[in-house]
Scaffold this motif. Sequence first.
Motif, PDB file in Angstrom:
ATOM      1  N   TRP A  84       0.802  -1.220   0.000  1.00  0.00           N
ATOM      2  CA  TRP A  84       0.000   0.000   0.000  1.00  0.00           C
ATOM      3  C   TRP A  84       0.834   1.268   0.000  1.00  0.00           C
ATOM      4  N   GLY A 155      -6.307   4.722   2.840  1.00  0.00           N
ATOM      5  CA  GLY A 155      -6.901   5.832   2.103  1.00  0.00           C
ATOM      6  C   GLY A 155      -7.262   6.960   3.033  1.00  0.00           C
ATOM      7  N   LYS A 174     -10.696   2.027   1.566  1.00  0.00           N
ATOM      8  CA  LYS A 174     -10.500   0.659   1.123  1.00  0.00           C
ATOM      9  C   LYS A 174     -10.054  -0.179   2.313  1.00  0.00           C
TER      10      LYS A 174
END
Length: 387
Positions: A84, A155, A174
């Motif tokens: 991520w 996010g 998310k």
Amino acid sequence: MAYIPPHKRHSRDMENTSPTPESLSSQFNRKLNLKRKFNGKLTITYAEGAISKWFVIGSSDDGNQFLPCVHLEPFSVPSIELKWGEKPLALLNSSVSQGNREEEEETETGPWESIIVNLLPELLSSVEHIKNELYQHDGVKPKLVARVGKVLFHGISKIDRNELPTERTLRQLKGLFYTSVSDTYMENRTERVIPLIGLEFEVEKDIYIVKVSDEERPSVTLSCKCIALPHSNNLKLYKVEINQVRHMVGDISCLKQNVDMRLMLYSKKNLQKLTDDEMEGIVGLINSAVLDQDMMGGLRWPLGKATSGNRFRVVEVWHTVSKYYVNPFLRLQLRNANRYDLSTSIGEASKEVTLNLKHVTFELLVSIFLTVSMNMIFAPKKMMLYL
């Protein structure tokens, strides 16, 4: 997330420019008449009309507003941070001990009844879909399982970290369900919970799982289950399975516990008979693997041997040691897993707890006494100790 390597363009006027390593490689491949390469990836399959739901138990009566003691906090998971590019976030309750103290004794049955209320309509709808699948195809095996872990979000730029989180704002993020638990948690299941709820040891399995993508069937991931052959330092293939199809996934953030839960209904189909050429390609991949305990996943392949022609490619490898405990209603799996993703070069070791609700699955399929059956599993306080 899909990881796509950048494509590089070559100059059209090759005669007027100095050759580059990229251009030389391209010319070399053309002279060898090599077929195009493909980038395999692990596939997670959802049925048409599959249901995914996230909700919270243990919050205020408002249903959307959390108590002041509930905050989004960074949750350290190196493998997810690499994917991520940021630390994931988890809902944590500062009034619940985050240390080693267990909270089961304080757990009431009310929250578990709310799980039933929240997921029962989706569960019934998904079972109807599986019933249709059973009528149309042979060899479909449905399973209802509960997994323990943590619901994680990312996010954060979409919300204000200074404001108290609400369910509404969290739905903008998310998320994923992270299944690894602590050593202390795993030990507690083994020493306290298993004897208390009457589970008996069934079997221990030490297996390697080689996940293989198939270019001709991009929606399919083949799971090749193998046992180690230490004397020859390689593997023996004993089963090839097709990836499971998810019909319902319910992720539950449990604010009065140190762990969250995922309730998932999925089905597996028997793999259709493979051709001799297909089996030869898959067996070739397995036979090329070399046992190496210094590698994540416990396996490695010599250069170029992790693909078979231009069809099959190894995308992920697992080394798992699982212990199974059973009673007439449940099958509990305690698993140590060591994984390596070849597409991202990210590996991870984890400890996992999965509960196969086999009795409930049967009751769901016959659609008789569903609510009674669910309460038999979820309501009694002793049963809830597996969390």
